[in-house]
Design an enzyme around this catalytic site. Structure first.
Site, PDB file in Angstrom:
ATOM      1  N   GLN A  34      42.311  48.552  44.235  1.00  0.00           N
ATOM      2  CA  GLN A  34      41.389  49.339  43.089  1.00  0.00           C
ATOM      3  C   GLN A  34      40.354  50.173  44.027  1.00  0.00           C
ATOM      4  OE1 GLN A  34      39.073  46.918  40.466  1.00  0.00           O
ATOM      5  NE2 GLN A  34      40.457  47.188  39.038  1.00  0.00           N
ATOM      6  N   THR A  75      37.388  42.994  45.447  1.00  0.00           N
ATOM      7  CA  THR A  75      38.099  41.793  45.768  1.00  0.00           C
ATOM      8  C   THR A  75      39.380  41.828  44.603  1.00  0.00           C
ATOM      9  OG1 THR A  75      36.195  40.543  46.621  1.00  0.00           O
ATOM     10  CG2 THR A  75      38.319  39.347  45.977  1.00  0.00           C
ATOM     11  N   HIS A  76      39.402  42.890  44.062  1.00  0.00           N
ATOM     12  CA  HIS A  76      40.574  42.994  42.986  1.00  0.00           C
ATOM     13  C   HIS A  76      41.978  43.191  43.543  1.00  0.00           C
ATOM     14  CE1 HIS A  76      36.632  43.960  40.344  1.00  0.00           C
ATOM     15  NE2 HIS A  76      36.931  42.590  40.529  1.00  0.00           N
ATOM     16  N   ILE A  77      42.301  42.700  44.693  1.00  0.00           N
ATOM     17  CA  ILE A  77      43.812  42.770  45.131  1.00  0.00           C
ATOM     18  C   ILE A  77      44.627  42.167  44.066  1.00  0.00           C
ATOM     19  CG2 ILE A  77      43.367  43.184  47.420  1.00  0.00           C
ATOM     20  CD1 ILE A  77      43.583  40.094  47.843  1.00  0.00           C
ATOM     21  N   ASN A  78      45.743  42.887  43.781  1.00  0.00           N
ATOM     22  CA  ASN A  78      46.666  42.496  42.820  1.00  0.00           C
ATOM     23  C   ASN A  78      48.349  42.870  43.178  1.00  0.00           C
ATOM     24  OD1 ASN A  78      47.332  44.971  41.137  1.00  0.00           O
ATOM     25  ND2 ASN A  78      45.165  44.916  41.744  1.00  0.00           N
TER      26      ASN A  78
END
Lengths: 591, 438
Positions: free
Chosen positions: A347, A517-520
């Site tokens: 993000q 921390t919004h790795i996806n």
């Protein structure tokens, strides 16, 4: 190798949000459930007792709650021609550890997903045509609809005691909520938190500009609350130590406050901590999981047989376990074939600090992680992208999360950076400043993916997960657009000066500074096994008795904070395991 | 010396010796005498019910005292603090050598009602036979059947007593029993309904509330065993805690509580404005949370029927917002007040009203208002944790502050809490705090 442990019905790898949700749902179905967690257990008292946990140095500076990177980490490079190097210091993203995982140190912004995001490829084709999708962008539908997920969003919000105001209940638009949201089945469990000054200023400024501010849904309880499991929350009192910290007050939703008190009473549930899972074991056909192998606190490898295996660790570990265990075909960016590791997304976060006149009093010490006012006038495809030439969007918000001397004292551009001049600037600005941000979707690209590093291994001898990602032109142009919106809003809020960071064309992903921390992505869910690792029920296409949870199941990035969708997907998967899979184990989707 | 002088001295000596002999004889008679357990003859026709006996054990909370931490159930070994030293609970598993495996039912009844072991030794009244004397024949029969047939026998010899000799001698207990014990069975009050009588039977008997909640005299005897006076259940004192007054006083008692409030506290461990603390946490955890709704309602009904304890010895409460107004105006400058705002107000609020079902109110809280501040001081020093129950699984906890504040600070804080928001309980001293630090 220690002798195999007693078989269980379900083994859950990792014990944060998704692990706790799956554990309680399957334990309530009567199964024998074992959770394996590499870290330690934790509870509000004593681990987050007032005032001991409110230690900026221990938590914000030295990352007390986070993963120990010396044991296991990732390697990172910008593109496949680069050499990936280990992430040795917490910076851009903050992986948690221990029971509760990132559910302990998250902020609590609790959103859903836009219906169109779940079918973004189809939607873009319908509205803008195939040529609008730039080459190299891997847009794909998720294989699931918002309507299927709605009851599970609702469930997770009621488990968390999320504080908010509905904008649309069953098609009826409601004043005070988000006018863009998809229909909900009912109101939030708790009313919105009181607006701090930054948020109130944001709301009035954006309203004047013709946008539609609404209260951000916050998993920080605005009232004392008892959830459907009987677990209790106390009301948030804006202590300002939310993100990076365990909550002192039982106010922030975490597995500890919302699920574990009931789960720990169930005799058919057990937990083993200091259990680091190395791999999922499969039989000789490779199509059936027999359990997992883990390393215990004494360093012994132990095999844990199970009938059903759930990967519920944080994003990185779930993807790495799939790769290390040889389940599914690893993605190859050159040929575009393979699925595990494909569509790794992140993000973008543009953040601007606003400095006001002395007459505007904003107590920066106070705040909560999820409280704020936001606008979605530029979220997903809520606005016409035609003239703009990019895909994606995001939320713009004015939050007030609390600040302190160690975490950072932003100052106007041109302020002295040390000495008495700096102190004077701090005195003048700290109680008269705020921050607004734009959190933006990161699309999936052919060249942004995950695989196993050929060189580096962790303390257990397992190859590290290798991240290959950089910001692409589409997203950077989008970010510039949002930078203009932030300036516009900041000025409308009355800021005398503005500083901050807006990603622009030419910028690369800087892994040193905290981003999000919004790795996806990496084990995408979908309807087509050629581009997804999991079917719509989050069941592995290759190993039917393996289910995978977490943000790694996203087909590509979304604009919202992912936890709401991650939790809803976990409830969705659990419900389908209970209703269908347990009655008739096997593939739930046949292609 | 004249003949008459010697005979006068001799007659004095004779009288004294005779009196001593009579007293000694009486003492020996008391020690040797075994009261008749008075078991009804019709009991012989009754079939014992082991499952019902398991529930009787829950009502009597036998398992908690008779099980050591981490030990086998009912095998004894739990240390109970007494003013004379540690008393260790006995093994009541059916082991023939170290437990009750060789007891007859009559032996069991004698122990439960009169505090006498089969070998004639008296039990320390830490075993509350002073209350269990009221238990019916039927209940004792079922309880005995449960202990003998459904509990796993464990070979575990009695732990040596922590009471020093000669205080550990048991025969003087016979005198104590004679002076202070009343082994009358529970008598139904026909003027009251069935629910009240059930509540009275439980409170006075199996639940043995008076053991902790009734004040004791100089010889550690409960000042009222049968609920006849307004001292019964008017507040007690244990190591480090002050079990509250359960009578109708509006300040430190249950006068402002409804029967439903009491019932909820016993079942869930907490209610809208209060939570159990100290030893009551274990009582809820092991006993009252498993009582039937009807039994808990009966106990509540009985307690609500009690008259107030003498007002002069009990704190007052009259709701007031003066403290809140002072704090909001920035006028609360006392040391105790500022400590409160720093460390307590986040949960217990500036209003002192806590949060519904989550954080107890301090305004009008019986634990806060107890004349003896031991429970309050212990909570501040060591924190507290409500039990996890089926109705309230969270078991909300309060952190400890003994490490953070010294005795004078804690005394100031406790005094502040006891004298604000309409609370009218006496001040706390630093030495009271010092005594309670462990």
């Amino acid at each position: 190798m220690a002798s195999p442990a007693k078989p269980v019905d379900v083994v859950i790898v990792g014990f944060g949000w998704t692990g706790a949700i799956m554990a309680i749902e399957l334990a309530q179905a009567g199964l024998n459930v074992l959770a394996l967690e590499r870290g330690e257990d934790a509870a509000t008292v004593p681990n987050w007792s007032y005032p001991k946990v409110l230690d900026e140095i221990a938590q914000s500076a030295r990352n007390g709650l986070l993963q120990n990177l010396s044991k296991t980490t990732v390697t990172i490079r910008h593109d496949k021609n680069g050499r990936a190097l280990p992430y040795r210091q917490i910076g851009s993203f903050k992986p948690g550890t221990g029971v509760g995982g990132a559910g302990i140190h998250w902020s609590g912004v609790h959103s859903r997903v836009m219906p169109q995001e779940l079918r973004l490829r189809s939607h873009i084709l319908e509205r803008y045509g195939a040529r609008f999708i730039p080459p190299g962008m891997n847009l794909q539908d998720w294989g699931i609809s918002f309507e299927e997920l709605e009851p599970h969003f609702d469930r997770f919000e009621h488990v968390c005691g999320t504080s908010g105001k509905a904008g649309n209940i069953r098609g009826q638009k409601l004043e005070g909520g988000n006018p863009f949201e998809a229909p909900r089945s009912r109101e939030f469990p708790l009313p919105p938190l009181t607006d701090p000054p930054t948020s109130a200023l944001f709301a009035s400024a954006t309203r004047d500009l013709g946008y539609h501010p609404y209260p951000l849904p916050a998993a920080n309880a605005s009232r004392p609350y008892t959830n459907p499991y009987g677990c209790q929350l106390g009301p948030c009192n804006f202590c300002g130590f939310c993100s990076d910290y365990g909550c002192i007050n039982y106010s922030k939703a975490s597995p500890q406050t919302t699920i574990l008190p009931l789960l720990y009473r169930m005799p058919n549930f057990s937990l083993r901590t200091h259990a680091h899972v190395l791999k999922v074991n499969t039989d000789s056909s490779g199509k059936h999981a027999t359990g997992v192998t883990y390393v215990d606190a004494q360093g012994r490898e132990t095999e844990q047989p199970a009938t059903l295996v759930i990967l519920a660790a944080f994003h990185l570990h779930n993807v790495r376990l799939m790769l290390s265990s040889g389940i599914g075909k690893p993605y190859d960016p050159d040929s575009g074939e393979g699925t595990v590791g494909r569509n790794f997304c992140y993000q973008l976060l543009d953040s601007v600090n606003l400095f006001f006149d002395q007459s505007v009093y904003i107590n920066q010490f106070m705040g909560a992680g999820g409280v704020g006012q936001a606008i979605e006038d530029f979220y997903a495809d809520n606005f016409d992208h035609g003239p703009l030439g990019f895909i994606g969007g995001g939320v713009i918000w004015g939050r007030q999360t609390g600040n302190g001397p160690v975490r950072g004292i932003p100052l106007p551009p041109g302020s002295p950076t040390w000495g008495s001049g700096w102190k004077a600037a701090v005195r003048e600005n700290f109680l008269h400043s705020g921050r607004i941000e734009a959190q933006l979707s990161n699309m999936a690209y052919r060249g942004c993916y995950l695989d196993l590093d050929p060189t580096y291994r962790d303390a257990y001898g397992t190859p590290l997960l290798r991240m290959t990602l950089n910001w692409q032109d589409n997203d950077l142009r989008m970010s510039e657009f949002f930078g203009e919106r932030l300036s516009q809003i900041g000025k409308a809020m009355g800021a005398k000066s503005i500083s901050g960071r807006v990603l622009k064309r030419g910028d690369s992903w800087d892994t040193r500074a905290y981003q999000s921390t919004h790795i996806n992505g990496g084990t995408a869910m979908g309807a087509d096994p050629r581009t997804s690792v999991l079917n719509k029920y989050l069941q592995s296409w290759d190993v039917p008795n393996l289910f995978v949870l977490g943000a790694n199941v996203f087909a590509h990035g979304i604009g919202y904070n992912p936890t709401g969708l991650v939790g809803a997907l976990a409830y969705w998967a659990a419900a389908n395991i209970r209703a269908s899979y347990l009655k008739s184990p096997g593939p739930l989707v046949r292609v | 010396m004249s003949a008459t002088g010697r005979s006068r001295r001799t007659s004095w000596v004779t009288v004294v010796v005779a009196l001593l002999a009579v007293a000694a004889g009486a003492a020996v008679a008391l020690v040797v005498h075994r009261p008749d357990p008075r078991i009804s003859p019709t009991l012989a026709q009754r079939q014992p019910d082991v499952d019902r006996g398991a529930y009787i054990a829950v009502l009597g909370d036998c398992a908690f005292c008779h099980t050591a931490p981490g030990g086998a159930p009912f095998a004894g070994g739990l240390a109970l603090a007494s003013p004379l030293g540690a008393i260790y609970s006995s093994n009541i598993t059916p082991d023939p050598d170290t437990g009750i495996g060789r007891y007859s039912f009559s032996d069991f009844v004698s122990a439960m009602r009169d505090g006498i072991r089969p070998d004639g030794a008296r039990l320390y009244p830490a075993m509350p036979y002073t209350a269990y004397a009221k238990v019916s024949d039927d209940d004792l029969q079922d309880l005995f059947a449960y202990l003998r047939s459904a509990v796993t026998p464990v070979h575990a010899a009695a732990h040596a007593t922590g009471i020093p000799w000669p205080l550990s001698l048991r025969w003087p207990l016979a005198l104590w029993i004679s002076a202070f014990h009343d082994d009358t069975r529970f008598v139904v009050d026909s003027a009251r309904d069935a629910r009240w009588n059930r509540g009275a039977y439980l409170v006075q008997g199996l639940a043995h509330c008076g053991t902790c909640h009734t004040p004791r005299g100089v010889f550690f005897q409960e000042k009222d065993l049968g609920g006849h006076s307004n001292l019964y259940l008017s507040g007690g004192r244990l190591e480090g805690s002050s079990p509250i007054n359960l009578r109708a006083n509006e300040g430190d008692g249950l006068g402002r509580w409804s029967a439903a409030d009491i019932a909820e506290l016993l079942s869930a461990g907490r209610n809208a404005g209060s939570a159990v603390n100290g030893d009551m946490v274990d009582v809820v955890r092991h006993s009252t949370q498993y009582m039937s709704d009807a039994d808990v309602a009966a106990i509540a009904t009985y307690l609500k029927s009690l008259s107030p304890a003498p007002a002069s010895a009990h704190a007052s409460f009259g709701a007031s917002d003066a403290t809140l107004r002072a704090m909001l105006a920035g006028n609360e400058r006392s040391a105790g007040g500022r400590l409160y705002m720093d460390s307590c107000a986040a949960c217990h609020r500036l209003s002192g009203s806590g949060e519904n079902l989550a954080f107890p109110t301090l305004a009008g809280n019986p634990t806060v208002l107890s004349r003896d501040p031991s429970s309050l001081i212990t909570l501040i020093l060591n924190g507290g944790r409500a039990p996890s129950t089926a109705a309230a699984p969270t078991g909300l906890a309060m952190p400890d502050f003994g490490w953070r504040y010294d005795d004078a600070d804690i005394a100031a804080l406790a005094t502040f809490v006891r004298s604000n928001w309409g609370n009218g309980a006496p001040a706390v001293t630093a030495s009271q705090v010092a005594q309670l630090r462990r």
